[in-house]
Design a protein around this motif. Structure first.
Motif, mmCIF file in Angstrom:
data_model
loop_
_atom_site.group_PDB
_atom_site.id
_atom_site.type_symbol
_atom_site.label_atom_id
_atom_site.label_comp_id
_atom_site.label_asym_id
_atom_site.label_seq_id
_atom_site.Cartn_x
_atom_site.Cartn_y
_atom_site.Cartn_z
ATOM 1 N N ASP A 140 0.662 -1.174 0.051
ATOM 2 C CA ASP A 140 0.149 -0.059 -0.070
ATOM 3 C C ASP A 140 0.724 1.326 -0.246
ATOM 4 N N ILE A 141 0.354 2.290 -0.866
ATOM 5 C CA ILE A 141 0.828 3.480 -0.758
ATOM 6 C C ILE A 141 0.186 4.271 0.336
ATOM 7 N N PRO A 142 0.984 5.095 1.424
ATOM 8 C CA PRO A 142 0.135 5.793 2.183
ATOM 9 C C PRO A 142 -0.538 7.090 1.615
ATOM 10 N N ALA A 143 -1.633 7.471 2.486
ATOM 11 C CA ALA A 143 -2.492 8.380 1.987
ATOM 12 C C ALA A 143 -1.746 9.919 1.665
ATOM 13 N N GLU A 144 -0.745 9.937 2.391
ATOM 14 C CA GLU A 144 0.012 11.155 2.080
ATOM 15 C C GLU A 144 0.767 11.092 0.870
ATOM 16 N N ASN A 183 1.437 6.576 -14.224
ATOM 17 C CA ASN A 183 2.625 6.807 -13.055
ATOM 18 C C ASN A 183 3.550 5.584 -12.893
ATOM 19 N N VAL A 184 3.882 4.993 -13.661
ATOM 20 C CA VAL A 184 4.565 3.612 -13.516
ATOM 21 C C VAL A 184 5.825 3.729 -14.204
ATOM 22 N N THR A 192 4.142 5.844 -8.616
ATOM 23 C CA THR A 192 4.145 7.120 -7.784
ATOM 24 C C THR A 192 2.678 7.542 -7.489
ATOM 25 N N ALA A 193 2.516 7.839 -6.269
ATOM 26 C CA ALA A 193 0.971 8.688 -6.061
ATOM 27 C C ALA A 193 1.209 9.799 -5.274
ATOM 28 N N GLU A 194 0.234 10.815 -5.653
ATOM 29 C CA GLU A 194 0.376 12.131 -4.900
ATOM 30 C C GLU A 194 -0.494 11.769 -3.779
ATOM 31 N N ALA A 195 -0.367 12.878 -2.748
ATOM 32 C CA ALA A 195 -1.161 12.887 -1.461
ATOM 33 C C ALA A 195 -2.958 12.730 -1.861
ATOM 34 N N THR A 196 -3.328 12.104 -1.160
ATOM 35 C CA THR A 196 -4.927 11.939 -1.301
ATOM 36 C C THR A 196 -5.456 13.323 -0.671
#
Length: 200
Positions: A140-144, A183-184, A192-196
């Motif tokens: 999991d990627i954190p929400a931040e 984003n792969v 890579t994911a931005e903050a939720t």
């Protein structure tokens, strides 16, 4: 007016016989399946010639004692020395070439003997592979926000054998796979994911 007599012994030679060694022919084995089973020789026959001092001769095709022998062969067993039955074990999920052996049939008749060598075999156990299914998973990627690299790539593949056995192999994917998606990173698979955004 006189008479005389004489006698003589008359002999007829004995009619002796000589036997040839039996000529053995025709024995064959059906192939034993990879899944195990047995095979018994068919079509075995023999002929012995009896030659008499009178000049006549005859063929003898019955009455002989038939026995079978086979050297040790891993995977094959001579189940009966009197019938020639050979058995093979279930090869299961062990792939391999055909197993071959040689059975010798010995016919004994009128103090003479003859032999015949017969090949016997068990079928090869061939593995057939199905299409592979690869599983891709991420932590999991954190929400931040942040990034995550893929867990080790694993795959499953079904394998079936001539013996009738089947199994599913789990393997780890090797080499350099190419990833695609939003984003792969195509070479590493890192996402890579931005903050939720918080709900308003």
């Amino acid at each position: 007016g006189k008479s005389g007599s004489a006698s003589a012994e008359i002999n007829r030679a004995a009619n002796t016989v000589e036997y040839s060694a039996p000529v053995v022919s025709g024995g064959t084995y059906a192939e034993i399946p990879a899944g195990g089973g047995s095979s018994t020789p068919s079509g075995l026959s023999y002929t012995q010639t009896a030659t008499y001092s009178s000049g006549s001769s005859e063929a003898i095709t019955t009455g002989g004692d038939v026995t079978y022998s086979m050297p040790t062969v891993e995977g094959l067993t001579l189940a009966s020395a009197s019938t020639g039955e050979v058995s093979g074990t279930d090869r299961g999920s062990v792939a391999g070439d055909a197993i071959s052996g040689t059975v010798t049939a010995t016919v004994s008749l009128n103090s003479k003997s003859g032999t015949l060598e017969m090949p016997v075999s068990q079928a090869a156990n061939v593995a057939t592979y199905g299409d592979a299914t690869v599983s891709l998973s991420y932590p999991d990627i954190p929400a931040e926000g942040g990034s995550a690299s893929p867990n080790a790539l694993t795959g499953t593949q079904s394998v079936s054998y001539t013996s009738g056995a089947s199994e599913s192999d789990v393997f780890e994917v090797e080499g350099s796979p190419v990833y695609s998606g939003t984003n792969v990173d195509p070479s590493t698979g890192t996402v890579t994911a931005e903050a939720t955004e918080s709900a308003s």
